[in-house]
Each structure stands twice: as structure tokens, then as C-alpha cells.
Design an enzyme around this catalytic site. Structure first.
Site, PDB file in Angstrom:
ATOM      1  N   ALA A 145       4.933   7.619 -11.399  1.00 44.12           N
ATOM      2  CA  ALA A 145       4.175   7.732 -12.643  1.00 44.12           C
ATOM      3  C   ALA A 145       4.737   8.848 -13.521  1.00 44.12           C
ATOM      4  CB  ALA A 145       2.702   8.003 -12.342  1.00 44.12           C
ATOM      5  N   GLU A 190       6.345   1.368  -4.851  1.00 46.78           N
ATOM      6  CA  GLU A 190       5.365   0.291  -4.923  1.00 46.78           C
ATOM      7  C   GLU A 190       5.895  -0.890  -5.733  1.00 46.78           C
ATOM      8  OE1 GLU A 190       1.531   1.785  -6.085  1.00 46.78           O
ATOM      9  OE2 GLU A 190       1.739   3.521  -4.788  1.00 46.78           O
ATOM     10  N   GLU A 222      14.459  17.195  -0.080  1.00 45.33           N
ATOM     11  CA  GLU A 222      13.055  16.898   0.175  1.00 45.33           C
ATOM     12  C   GLU A 222      12.283  16.785  -1.131  1.00 45.33           C
ATOM     13  OE1 GLU A 222      11.533  16.183   2.944  1.00 45.33           O
ATOM     14  OE2 GLU A 222      13.354  16.378   4.131  1.00 45.33           O
ATOM     15  N   GLY A 271       5.148   5.314  -7.249  1.00 48.58           N
ATOM     16  CA  GLY A 271       4.997   4.024  -7.903  1.00 48.58           C
ATOM     17  C   GLY A 271       6.294   3.234  -7.957  1.00 48.58           C
TER      18      GLY A 271
END
Length: 320
Positions: free
Chosen positions: A122, A170, A190, A167
Site C-alpha cells: 500500500a 497479495e 530485512e 499487498g
């Protein structure tokens, strides 16, 4: 530069309950970390403007010649590491809406036009400016856009030539097949970023790799590279990154070409049967398959396929 250029950063985390309504300090720090990590993966081999015009944040290309029927959706927000904002989600929904009713479309490839990154999740800078009441609407639109991608009737392939965070992961999970590029000279950085609350990550991930392993990755916010992602079933193919930084896209294109000779109606109903069948018991799933198969019986595709099988030759489909 070339090191880890095609690394799949499948970072999975959970947002605190308070983060569901407003972007907190943890998310802002995660966003800063994601931006720093993404910056280290950019490549000088391809040139991009510092900022794309809004209408170019999603590039839609209909391929032709031997690739006719393949459509490429390219994320193009280089200044924001392809982060999902309102405009990009709107463009994705518009593009998918057009594709789902286009009978000439046979396969959709979802890729990045920005070197070194698929999607940083996002757009937290935009989120920080939203009123708390707007955040819920934004998350709903993100969920809807990802669901629309998942429900496209044709095969979809995610080409991951860079990191996929929150996202971004996703989005990849919403595709039928995922291909990632890897490098023998990886340097892990990381990066922690929470999944967009409610956008589907906690549901699609366990359906892809299993409940126990999904919980482990979510609880630990572990970073996995392309090789590990392949070993746990998160992606279907991992390929060695090339000098151009588009090895995953090239593999996705090759896969899409394998789909082209198949009957378009059969492909659509097969995807429907698989998607719906996985959500029910076997007996119900078999009934769904039977209903889907019935849709192929009167088609020219089926007749041509039977003739080709009888004559032991490649089929020559004329379309629907």
C-alpha cells in the site's frame, strides 16, 4: 546491482488492531524500510522517468503475432516502488473489467515495468493523508481490485522480477500461477511490512501453501527468497535472473504461449471448476465439474478437439 535483482520478498505480517483504522508508527516505519530495500534493487539497465503520469501508472499491452491473445498489465509507479494508491487501484479495476468480457483475451500476465520491484504494498504516504473514515474505504477497494483479478475467467500469471511486499504479495497470490526470478549472488535486506488488513492475504496464503506454514510466515513476518518460495509452494517456477532483469516475465510469456493452442471455452470452464471446486467437498466439486463440462459440449472447440484427437494432429481452433 544485479545481486538479488529478481528476489521475491514474500514478507508476510499482521497489523495491530489499531492499525485497521489509521496508519500507525509501525506501518510508517515499515513503509520507510520497504522504500529503502526497494531502492537497493533498482537497475540502471532500463531507463524510467522519475515520475509516471497518472494514466501510465498501469500499462496495458495487447500482444500480437505469435503472442496474440496475451495481455500484459504492467505496474508503473517508479517513484513509489509501485505502491498501491487510489488511482492505481481504480485503473486496475477498469482494466480487469474490460478484460473479463473480452473473448479474444486468452491469458493475462501481471508484471512490473519498474526494475527490481514488483510492488511495495500500500502507498503509506497517501494513507497517512487519509481521514480515518477513508482508510476503510481504501482497504475495501484494494480487496475488491484483488478479488476482481482473482476472478478473471482466463489464466493469470504473476511475473515477479523483484520484491513483493504486503499487498504486492497479495496481488501475486490472486493470480493462478506465480513465476519468480532469483540470483546466485543475493544479499538479503530485512524488510517488514504488514499485509493490507482485510485485503485477502490471511485467506489466500493458507489456501496456497497450507494453514500451518501460512501461520508460521505470518506470525514471524519472515522474508523468503525465490528458491524458498518455490520449495514451499508459494510460486510455481523460479528462474535465474538475466541481464535485462526480466527473466520471470520471459518465463511467464513462455507459459502463456503454451496456453494459446487450448480451447478458450474449455480453459475458462476449467478454471471456474477448479476455483469453485476447491471451496466445497468432493461430491459437490464433481457436480460443479459436470455442470462446467456441459458448457463445452455444443462448442466448435470441442468438435475440433475431438476431430484432432481422432486424426492425431494438433487442433486448429477457430475461436468461440
Amino acid at each position: 546491482m544485479a545481486a538479488a535483482a529478481g528476489l521475491l520478498r514474500a514478507t508476510v505480517g499482521l497489523a495491530a488492531a489499531s492499525s485497521l483504522h489509521r496508519p500507525g508508527l509501525e506501518l510508517r516505519r515499515a513503509g520507510a524500510a520497504a522504500a529503502a530495500a526497494a531502492a537497493s534493487f533498482t537497475s540502471a539497465r532500463r531507463s524510467y522517468g522519475s515520475e509516471a503520469r497518472e494514466e501510465e501508472e498501469l500499462r496495458v499491452r495487447y500482444l500480437d503475432d505469435e503472442h496474440k491473445g496475451i495481455v500484459v498489465l504492467g505496474l508503473n509507479r517508479p517513484h513509489a516502488k509501485n505502491a498501491l494508491n487510489k488511482n492505481l487501484l481504480k485503473m486496475m479495476s477498469k482494466a480487469v473489467d474490460a478484460l473479463k468480457s473480452d473473448k479474444k483475451v486468452r491469458t493475462v500476465i501481471f508484471r512490473s515495468e519498474v526494475p527490481g520491484i514488483f510492488c511495495a504494498g500500500a502507498d503509506l504516504k497517501e494513507r497517512a493523508k487519509m481521514h480515518s473514515s477513508e482508510v476503510s474505504s481504501f482497504v475495501s477497494k484494494a480487496r475488491a481490485a484483488i478479488n476482481e483479478m482473482a476472478n478473471l475467467p482466463v489464466p493469470t500469471i504473476a511475473a515477479l522480477d523483484g520484491i513483493a511486499l504486503g499487498g504486492g504479495l497479495e496481488l501475486a497470490l490472486a493470480c493462478d500461477i506465480r513465476v519468480a526470478a532469483s540470483s546466485a549472488k543475493m544479499g538479503l535486506v530485512e524488510t517488514k511490512l504488514a499485509i493490507i488488513p482485510g485485503a485477502g492475504g490471511t485467506q489466500r496464503l493458507p489456501r496456497t501453501i497450507g494453514v500451518s506454514l501460512a501461520k508460521e510466515l505470518i506470525f514471524s513476518a519472515r522474508v523468503v527468497d525465490g528458491e524458498e518460495a518455490k520449495s514451499i509452494g508459494l510460486i510455481s517456477h523460479v528462474v535465474q535472473q538475466n541481464e535485462a532483469g526480466d527473466a520471470a516475465y520471459r518465463r511467464a510469456l513462455a507459459l502463456a504461449r503454451e496456453f494459446l493452442p487450448q480451447g478458450p471455452v474449455a480453459m475458462r470452464v476449467a478454471k471456474l471448476a477448479i476455483n469453485q471446486g476447491m471451496e466445497v467437498d468432493l461430491v459437490t466439486g464433481l457436480a460443479i465439474e459436470e455442470a462446467c463440462y456441459a458448457q463445452t459440449i455444443p462448442t466448435k472447440d470441442r468438435i475440433e478437439g475431438l476431430l484432432a484427437f481422432k486424426e492425431k494432429r494438433p487442433p486448429h481452433y477457430k475461436g468461440e
